[in-house]
Structure formats: C-alpha cells, structure tokens
Design an enzyme around this catalytic site. Structure first.
Site, PDB file in Angstrom:
ATOM      1  N   ASP A   1       0.838  -1.205   0.000  1.00 19.18           N
ATOM      2  CA  ASP A   1       0.000   0.000   0.000  1.00 19.18           C
ATOM      3  C   ASP A   1       0.870   1.251   0.000  1.00 19.18           C
ATOM      4  OD1 ASP A   1       0.737   0.176   2.756  1.00 19.18           O
ATOM      5  OD2 ASP A   1      -0.894  -1.219   3.201  1.00 19.18           O
TER       6      ASP A   1
ATOM      7  N   ASP B   1       9.248   6.141  12.907  1.00 23.34           N
ATOM      8  CA  ASP B   1       9.962   5.182  13.762  1.00 23.34           C
ATOM      9  C   ASP B   1      11.408   4.889  13.319  1.00 23.34           C
ATOM     10  OD1 ASP B   1       8.901   3.815  11.585  1.00 23.34           O
ATOM     11  OD2 ASP B   1       7.733   2.380  12.757  1.00 23.34           O
TER      12      ASP B   1
ATOM     13  N   ASP C   1       1.351   5.314   1.167  1.00 23.93           N
ATOM     14  CA  ASP C   1       0.982   6.446   2.015  1.00 23.93           C
ATOM     15  C   ASP C   1       1.573   7.708   1.403  1.00 23.93           C
ATOM     16  OD1 ASP C   1      -0.163   4.695   3.862  1.00 23.93           O
ATOM     17  OD2 ASP C   1       1.761   4.353   4.838  1.00 23.93           O
TER      18      ASP C   1
HETATM   19  P1  ATP Z   1       3.880  -1.961   5.995  1.00 18.07           P
HETATM   20  O1  ATP Z   1       4.676  -2.503   4.886  1.00 18.07           O
HETATM   21  O2  ATP Z   1       3.575  -2.933   7.030  1.00 18.07           O
HETATM   22  O3  ATP Z   1       2.677  -1.157   5.579  1.00 18.07           O
HETATM   23  P2  ATP Z   1       4.823   0.605   6.875  1.00 18.07           P
HETATM   24  O4  ATP Z   1       6.199   1.087   7.231  1.00 18.07           O
HETATM   25  O5  ATP Z   1       4.183   1.244   5.711  1.00 18.07           O
HETATM   26  O6  ATP Z   1       4.912  -0.956   6.705  1.00 18.07           O
HETATM   27  P3  ATP Z   1       2.582   1.507   8.369  1.00 18.07           P
HETATM   28  O7  ATP Z   1       2.039   0.995   9.641  1.00 18.07           O
HETATM   29  O8  ATP Z   1       1.771   1.447   7.140  1.00 18.07           O
HETATM   30  O9  ATP Z   1       3.959   0.762   8.152  1.00 18.07           O
HETATM   31  O10 ATP Z   1       3.022   3.002   8.654  1.00 18.07           O
HETATM   32  C1  ATP Z   1       3.426   3.919   7.639  1.00 18.07           C
HETATM   33  C2  ATP Z   1       4.576   4.794   8.147  1.00 18.07           C
HETATM   34  O11 ATP Z   1       4.119   5.569   9.262  1.00 18.07           O
HETATM   35  C3  ATP Z   1       5.783   4.049   8.660  1.00 18.07           C
HETATM   36  O12 ATP Z   1       6.667   3.722   7.615  1.00 18.07           O
HETATM   37  C4  ATP Z   1       6.386   5.025   9.632  1.00 18.07           C
HETATM   38  O13 ATP Z   1       7.094   6.027   8.970  1.00 18.07           O
HETATM   39  C5  ATP Z   1       5.160   5.678  10.241  1.00 18.07           C
HETATM   40  N1  ATP Z   1       4.704   4.982  11.464  1.00 18.07           N
HETATM   41  C6  ATP Z   1       3.741   4.034  11.553  1.00 18.07           C
HETATM   42  N2  ATP Z   1       3.573   3.620  12.807  1.00 18.07           N
HETATM   43  C7  ATP Z   1       4.440   4.330  13.548  1.00 18.07           C
HETATM   44  C8  ATP Z   1       4.735   4.365  14.929  1.00 18.07           C
HETATM   45  N3  ATP Z   1       4.106   3.577  15.777  1.00 18.07           N
HETATM   46  N4  ATP Z   1       5.681   5.248  15.345  1.00 18.07           N
HETATM   47  C9  ATP Z   1       6.322   6.059  14.463  1.00 18.07           C
HETATM   48  N5  ATP Z   1       6.096   6.047  13.177  1.00 18.07           N
HETATM   49  C10 ATP Z   1       5.171   5.209  12.693  1.00 18.07           C
HETATM   50 MG    MG Z   2       2.135   0.953   5.004  1.00 19.78          MG
END
Ligand code: ATP
Ligand code: MG
Length: 466
Positions: free
Chosen positions: A78, A159, A80
C-alpha cells in the site's frame, strides 16, 4: 530593544521551537541515479494524489514503508502520502475522500478501478510533541497526535530511519532526513532519536522493530535492540485492539515464522500471546505443537508471498490448536464425552488467550467453527459427509484438517479421502462412502444411509388457485 525581544519570544510558536530544539536539519537529496527506484512499481493512484496536491500548490510525497519497499525493489502493498495540506484541504481536492481517525487524523482517498478499490492514505506533516502537555501520558505514551508541523518534524517522529524517506514521483527524488538510504545499504534497522524514549512514547514500536527485521532480513542496530528487554512490559499498557492489529500485521507479514522467532529473541512473547509461550518453549513436550504451528505459519507465509488471501480466524485457529488439543484430551481423560469435551476446551483456550490479548469476536466465531468441524471429518458415515461439505466454512475446516494430516496428527488417508470426495461426482461420492465401510470391515456405519426423500409436492400458497 527589550520590547522587540519580548515580542519575538511571544510570537514564537511552540512548533517552531521544537524544530530548532530538535535540529531536524536539511534532508539529503538522493537522485534517481543513486536510489534506483523503478517508477513502474509505483501505484498510479498514489501518483495521481501527489500530482493533484502539488498542482494545488502543496508539497506531497510518497512516504514510509512504500519508499522503503521501492528502494528494496519490492512492490509495496500500500501507499501512504504525506503533505503540508491539512486534512480538510486534502479532502476538498478529491471526490472520494474521507476523514479517518481521532487520535491520528488522516484522509483516505479511494480509487475504484478493475479489481479491488485502492485506498491511498494521506497524512499531514506532524509536529514533534516533546513536552506537549495533554498530548502525552505520564508514561511518555502519545495520546493525541494532530498538531501539524514541518516535513523535518514529520520525519523525526517516524519510527525507523528506513521508514522516514520521502519520494517525489514528479522529480523522482528521495528526501532522506535520517540516513535511511545508508542504513538500507548496511542492512540495519535503526530507530530515529533515543530508542528508549521512542519505545516509551509508543511501545508498539518494539513489535514493529521485530516485524520489519523479519520482513527485510536486516539486523536491529544494537542501540535500537538494547532497551527492548527492559521496556517490553510496557506493551501491557497498550490497548488490546491496537496490540491485536499489530500482531495481526506481524502474522500476515509473509514472514511470520521469522517474526515469531524474533519476538522470542527479544523476549516479547511472554504474556503478550500466551499461546506463544509454550509454542516457543524448546522443551520436548512442545515439539508436536511446534511442528503444527510451524507448518501452519509456513503455509500462511507462502500464501501471502504469492499474493493469496489468508483469513485471520484460520490463522489464530492454528496458533491456538495445540493448546486446544491439550485441553480437549484432558477433558476426555476426566470422562467428558468427545464433543462436549471439545466445546469446553474451546472455551478454556479462548479464555486463557484473552487474558493476554483479546481476539476480535468475528475471528473468534470463525475459529470456533473451524475447530468444531474437526471431529466431523472423521465421521464418514450416513449423511454426515454430505452435510459437512455444504457448511459455509467447509473450505477453511478442510484446509485445517489437511494441516493436521501433514503433521501426522490425523491419518493422511482421511485427508486424501476428503480431497477425492470433494472432487467426485455423486456416483463417485457413493463409491467413496462404500470404501469407508469396506475399510472398517463393513460395520463402520451405525446408521443406515438415508437417501434424502424427494420433497412431496408443495402445497400451493394460501389463496393461490391452481
Ligand atoms: P507496511 O509494509 O507494514 O505497511 P509501513 O512502514 O508502511 O509498513 P505503516 O504501519 O503502514 O507501516 O506506517 C506507515 C509509516 O508511518 C511508517 O513507515 C512510519 O514512517 C510511520 N509509522 C507508523 N507507525 C508508527 C509508529 N508507531 N511510530 C512512528 N512512526 C510510525
Ligand atoms: Mg504501510
């Protein structure tokens, strides 16, 4: 002079103060030549969103996990988008845009095309919330997070360094504030800022560390790993629903077995998932359980990696099965009849699990259905198989039964019999039924097979004239 100085202090808004205090600095600009992101892996809809925002005069970037995956050459699941437009301003630019969330407000922009609709999550650059009064709980946990800030601040509150890169599809440039690209090359997962403080703000980040390490195969930087042993217990303060979501993401990452091993190494599984306590014990007694769960997770990982769907109910049913089996056998040993013994065991297993992390109700009912179907696969007499095959969750129950065959818990010939039964026509099915009778010396069937009676001619509805 003094009044000018006082005026300047008063005018200073706290957001700006944070920016200066935290020295978020200028990002490194990484060109296409170095990052080598393949534009073909981009979602057209995500690019539509950044283009629309940029044309309206805002800044907009693809951000987070999508940039990480793109830089790894993986197709992101996905996308963002991060922007300096506020949620209201974003919403006005798109036809299908919805404001979501309270603690962390974002906009979902939905696109309908062939197949599933695609949702692009658009979030506004967030400010850092150091000492931000009512936004932060005493433990340091962030409660609300809707203060807008600069892109540098937004990067600092993410993060991991590899999750804090911003990609602009129009210039094909990556903005990297925290050395994410260098960490990618070193295959290191590094928390931005002071790791202990970041875990206190949001203990779920400890689970995310384990998940991303499993997914990327990267090592946790030592300073990022060190505080986890001491702070793991903070996960107890996290609301159960959030914990459930994160555990589900971990199990559905396509790398669940590696992630569960990671949880164990980090000492995070105890209490969190009581079911994992004994699965991850190395003792002799857990060997059977271990192989069942391992097989189930390997199966799940394979399905996810090849783009197939996996049901969470099915997954939790497999994880809790060894515990359920133990309780079921114990109940039988106490003299309870087979089926009531199973149902009592289901209640006990679910109650034990709920003391750690409650599994959502809709998944719980799927689990119960899958479990209660299991003894029915062994009843290959009378009308039973014909009825079982018609139950709406048959496929899940059948897949589950095949896993039991694969680990030798159930005679694999039963699994094969069912596979043949599903594929057979009516004549073939009758033959298979007969083969069971022969298998067990012609007396397997306590009930005579009743043919479904032809329905009598239906009475005409009241008032109808024939
Ligand atoms: P995935 O592949 O699982 O979607 P992702 O890195 O995109 O991994 P998401 O949960 O979709 O994870 O979150 C999108 C972004 O938002 C992360 O890459 C990070 O930059 C930020 N983020 C999400 N959760 C947190 C958190 N708990 N603390 C700090 N930053 C966060
Ligand atoms: Mg994501």
């Amino acid at each position: 002079m003094i009044t000018k100085f006082i005026k300047r202090i008063l005018r200073r808004d706290p957001m700006v103060k944070h920016t200066q205090a935290n020295n978020t600095g200028a990002p490194k600009r990484i060109s296409k030549k170095s990052h080598r992101i393949d534009p073909h892996l981009l979602s057209k809809n995500a690019v539509k969103v950044t283009d629309t925002l940029q044309q309206a005069g805002y800044e907009a970037f693809i951000v987070g996990g999508a940039v990480r995956d793109l830089a790894l050459g993986i197709s992101p699941k996905d996308f963002d988008v991060a922007t300096n437009a506020t949620p209201d301003q974003v919403q006005k630019l798109f036809r299908k845009a919805r404001l979501i969330g309270r603690r962390f407000q974002i906009v979902h922009v939905t696109f309908f095309g062939k197949g599933h609709p695609e949702i692009i999550e658009v979030s506004t650059f967030r400010a850092l919330l150091d000492n931000a009064g009512d936004h932060v709980a005493e433990s340091g946990r962030i409660l609300r997070d809707n203060v807008w800030g600069s892109q540098g601040e937004d990067a600092a509150r993410r993060d991991f360094t590899i999750n804090a890169m911003y990609y602009d599809p129009s210039s094909e440039t990556v903005l990297d504030y925290h050395g994410g690209m260098a960490d990618m090359q070193k295959k290191t997962l590094r928390m931005i800022g002071d790791p202990a403080k970041r875990y206190r703000e949001d203990p779920v980040r400890m689970l995310r560390a384990v998940r991303f390490a499993a997914k990327t195969g990267f090592d946790l930087d030592s300073a990022t790993r060190a505080p986890i042993a001491k702070l793991g217990k903070l996960l107890n303060d996290v609301p159960s629903a959030r914990l459930f979501d994160e555990i589900l993401k971990l199990l559905m990452s396509g790398y669940s077995w590696a992630a569960i091993q990671g949880l164990k190494e980090a000492g995070l599984h105890h209490g969190l998932l009581p079911l994992l306590d004994h699965i991850l014990d190395d003792g002799e007694a857990s060997k059977g359980a271990n192989s069942f769960v391992k097989l189930a997770l390997a199966n799940t990982d394979q399905r996810i990696q090849s783009g197939k769907s996996v049901s969470a109910g099915f997954l939790f049913a497999t994880l809790l099965w060894p515990d359920l089996l133990k309780n079921w056998k114990a109940n039988i040993a106490k003299g309870v009849a087979n089926i009531p013994a199973l149902h009592d065991a289901m209640d006990d297993t679910i109650a034990t699990q709920s003391s750690g992390m409650t599994i959502q109700r809709r998944f719980e009912s799927d689990m119960r259905e899958i479990w209660s179907m299991q003894p029915r696969f062994e009843r290959r007499v009378g009308r039973y198989p014909y009825r079982l095959i018609e139950s709406p969750r048959f496929r899940a129950g059948y897949d589950f039964m095949l896993l039991r065959c694969a680990t030798g818990e159930l005679n694999p010939a039963i699994g094969q019999w069912w596979t043949d039964f599903i594929e057979a026509d009516t004549v073939g099915q009758d033959e298979l039924m007969a083969s069971v009778k022969n298998e067990s010396g012609n007396n397997a069937s306590p009930t005579k097979r009743r043919r479904r009676r032809k329905p009598k001619a239906a009475l005409p509805p009241e008032g109808a004239s024939s």
